[in-house]
Design an enzyme around this catalytic site. Structure first.
Site, mmCIF file in Angstrom:
data_model
loop_
_atom_site.group_PDB
_atom_site.id
_atom_site.type_symbol
_atom_site.label_atom_id
_atom_site.label_comp_id
_atom_site.label_asym_id
_atom_site.label_seq_id
_atom_site.Cartn_x
_atom_site.Cartn_y
_atom_site.Cartn_z
ATOM 1 N N HIS A 1 0.150 -7.727 -9.330
ATOM 2 C CA HIS A 1 -0.971 -8.671 -9.347
ATOM 3 C C HIS A 1 -0.939 -9.639 -8.159
ATOM 4 O O HIS A 1 -1.184 -10.835 -8.308
ATOM 5 C CB HIS A 1 -0.953 -9.436 -10.680
ATOM 6 C CG HIS A 1 -2.291 -9.929 -11.125
ATOM 7 N ND1 HIS A 1 -2.879 -11.052 -10.595
ATOM 8 C CD2 HIS A 1 -3.158 -9.458 -12.045
ATOM 9 C CE1 HIS A 1 -4.044 -11.246 -11.180
ATOM 10 N NE2 HIS A 1 -4.248 -10.290 -12.072
ATOM 11 N N SER A 2 -0.649 -9.121 -6.973
ATOM 12 C CA SER A 2 -0.676 -9.986 -5.778
ATOM 13 C C SER A 2 -2.100 -10.382 -5.433
ATOM 14 O O SER A 2 -3.016 -9.556 -5.482
ATOM 15 C CB SER A 2 -0.057 -9.267 -4.583
ATOM 16 O OG SER A 2 1.337 -9.205 -4.734
ATOM 17 N N TYR A 3 -2.241 -11.647 -5.075
ATOM 18 C CA TYR A 3 -3.520 -12.140 -4.543
ATOM 19 C C TYR A 3 -3.369 -12.134 -3.024
ATOM 20 O O TYR A 3 -2.550 -12.879 -2.475
ATOM 21 C CB TYR A 3 -3.774 -13.582 -4.970
ATOM 22 C CG TYR A 3 -4.084 -13.826 -6.422
ATOM 23 C CD1 TYR A 3 -3.111 -13.683 -7.411
ATOM 24 C CD2 TYR A 3 -5.353 -14.273 -6.812
ATOM 25 C CE1 TYR A 3 -3.397 -13.956 -8.738
ATOM 26 C CE2 TYR A 3 -5.641 -14.551 -8.142
ATOM 27 C CZ TYR A 3 -4.661 -14.395 -9.099
ATOM 28 O OH TYR A 3 -4.939 -14.679 -10.411
ATOM 29 N N GLU B 1 -5.738 -4.344 -7.880
ATOM 30 C CA GLU B 1 -4.756 -3.883 -8.867
ATOM 31 C C GLU B 1 -4.947 -2.393 -9.114
ATOM 32 O O GLU B 1 -5.847 -1.987 -9.845
ATOM 33 C CB GLU B 1 -4.934 -4.651 -10.173
ATOM 34 C CG GLU B 1 -4.955 -6.158 -10.014
ATOM 35 C CD GLU B 1 -5.580 -6.855 -11.221
ATOM 36 O OE1 GLU B 1 -5.321 -6.442 -12.367
ATOM 37 O OE2 GLU B 1 -6.351 -7.803 -11.017
ATOM 38 N N HIS C 1 -2.895 -8.362 -20.102
ATOM 39 C CA HIS C 1 -1.762 -8.286 -19.172
ATOM 40 C C HIS C 1 -0.388 -8.309 -19.846
ATOM 41 O O HIS C 1 0.516 -9.044 -19.417
ATOM 42 C CB HIS C 1 -1.853 -9.423 -18.160
ATOM 43 C CG HIS C 1 -2.936 -9.250 -17.114
ATOM 44 N ND1 HIS C 1 -3.497 -8.047 -16.802
ATOM 45 C CD2 HIS C 1 -3.547 -10.166 -16.299
ATOM 46 C CE1 HIS C 1 -4.406 -8.219 -15.843
ATOM 47 N NE2 HIS C 1 -4.458 -9.486 -15.527
ATOM 48 N N ASP D 1 -14.546 -8.769 -10.987
ATOM 49 C CA ASP D 1 -13.364 -8.618 -11.846
ATOM 50 C C ASP D 1 -13.486 -7.236 -12.487
ATOM 51 O O ASP D 1 -13.380 -7.093 -13.696
ATOM 52 C CB ASP D 1 -13.339 -9.741 -12.891
ATOM 53 C CG ASP D 1 -11.995 -9.833 -13.593
ATOM 54 O OD1 ASP D 1 -11.093 -9.038 -13.249
ATOM 55 O OD2 ASP D 1 -11.850 -10.683 -14.482
ATOM 56 N N ARG E 1 -7.210 -5.813 -20.244
ATOM 57 C CA ARG E 1 -7.426 -6.217 -21.637
ATOM 58 C C ARG E 1 -7.461 -5.029 -22.586
ATOM 59 O O ARG E 1 -7.908 -3.953 -22.210
ATOM 60 C CB ARG E 1 -8.744 -6.983 -21.738
ATOM 61 C CG ARG E 1 -8.692 -8.280 -20.971
ATOM 62 C CD ARG E 1 -10.045 -8.941 -20.806
ATOM 63 N NE ARG E 1 -9.876 -10.241 -20.159
ATOM 64 C CZ ARG E 1 -9.828 -10.420 -18.837
ATOM 65 N NH1 ARG E 1 -9.982 -9.399 -18.020
ATOM 66 N NH2 ARG E 1 -9.622 -11.616 -18.336
#
Ligand code: FUC
Length: 348
Positions: free
Chosen positions: A179-181, A313, A105, A252, A80
């Site tokens: 941004h892979s989970y 990330e 993003h 986060d 952000r």
């Protein structure tokens, strides 16, 4: 090494291509040119069973319909930017406001939402997909024509390397990530709550109520942010720590890395025996534990739920263009932006 090319879908009359890289031991990595999105990574568990370890869809329609940035490249700026504004050499720039008053993003048409050009390179024990995109001056409010290249590489050691390169014709800001989970259980059999994470990090960034770093570094000592000796994600998620509660029950947060290229990030799922080691040249990793993954849709046939995947990330600390005490995301005109992160899949 093998590379398979396929049609994944069509967007505004343009074909979307998928590439599957398969190494000599059968590990597979699949990505598409829409958003440079990693859709599937098939790696063996302790019994040699190959299963998918990332959250991704089988169709383009699902990505277009709803994707909380599954597997894609984020840019120009990850995370952000407060009030969607920043200043470079006394000139103020206003970015797309896509999360309340803030920028998130890269904006609505960030790099996750564009179709990248692609080409394939194969060598004896490595295959690469090279994605290119030129982000025009003023896109989402950012200055400068920014020419980018993102390379996904798979080798025979079960390692994926993501390399990012960029050059702008004007001074700008850049902070890219993927941004892979991840979910090492395999085919999303379990949430990531039992995953154990180890991070070489003594400090993390405090967030304000809009999840923007305040600029204050908090010590991990004696908190559920201390991953230095390994900690199960569930322990943090269930804690009463105000920073955990602030972001909806989970993590986060940006962690400042003490080391680079020294197995600084390790994720383990003991039940499947899978281990992921991440090494980077970036100073920071944002740990996001899928706190806002909603229910009500399926991912590869599996019902979505909170904590079904976690993102690691690697990047520069977010919002630091508005805080001079941290590594800067400023890229001078004609300077080369270059960074690399390696993801090594192993067994415990
Ligand atoms: C992560 C987080 C955000 C957001 C998103 C889906 O990177 O930092 O909070 O919810 O991605």
């Amino acid at each position: 090494m093998e590379v398979l090319k396929d049609v994944f879908g069509e967007l505004n009359g343009q074909a979307i291509t998928s590439y599957t890289l398969r190494n000599d031991s059968g590990m597979e990595f699949t990505c598409i040119d829409y958003g440079c999105t990693i859709t599937r990574i098939m790696v063996p568990d302790k019994n040699g069973v190959k299963e998918n370890v990332v959250l991704g869809y089988d169709t383009l329609e699902e990505y277009l319909n709803y994707s909380p940035y599954f597997g894609c490249i984020i840019g120009r700026i990850s995370g952000r930017i407060k009030n969607a504004t920043f200043t470079l050499d006394d000139e103020a720039f206003t970015l797309a406001k896509n999360e309340n008053e803030n920028h998130l993003h890269g904006g609505d048409n960030g790099f996750h939402n564009v179709i990248w050009s692609s080409s394939v390179e194969t060598k004896a024990d490595e295959a690469n997909i090279v994605f290119s995109y030129t982000s025009p001056d003023g896109e989402e409010g950012f200055p400068g024509n920014l020419k980018l290249q993102v390379t996904y590489s798979l080798n025979n050691e079960n390692e994926i390397v993501i390399s990012y390169q960029g050059v702008s014709d004007q001074k700008t800001i850049v902070n890219l990530t993927n941004h892979s989970y991840f979910n090492l259980s395999g085919n999303l059999k379990r949430t990531i709550l039992a995953h154990e994470l180890t991070l070489k990090s003594d400090g993390f960034l405090e967030l304000d109520p809009s999840s923007i770093p305040t600029g204050k570094v908090l010590s991990v000592e004696d908190t559920v942010f201390d991953f230095r000796k390994g900690l199960q994600i569930v322990q943090g998620v269930n804690s009463e720590h105000p920073q955990i509660k602030l972001v909806g029950g989970g993590y986060d947060h940006p962690f400042l890395l003490n080391a680079n290229h020294e197995q600084e990030i390790t994720l383990v799922d003991y039940e499947s025996g899978r281990k992921l080691e991440i090494e980077t040249d970036e100073p920071c990793v944002v740990l996001y534990t899928g706190n806002s993954l909603e229910e009500g849709f399926t991912i590869g046939g599996v019902p979505s739920e909170k904590h079904l995947g976690l993102c690691l990330e690697t990047q520069l600390p977010p919002n630091m263009i508005n805080n001079p005490n941290f590594p800067s995301a400023v890229l001078e005109a004609n300077e080369v932006y270059s960074t690399k992160t390696k993801y090594a899949f192993k067994l415990i």
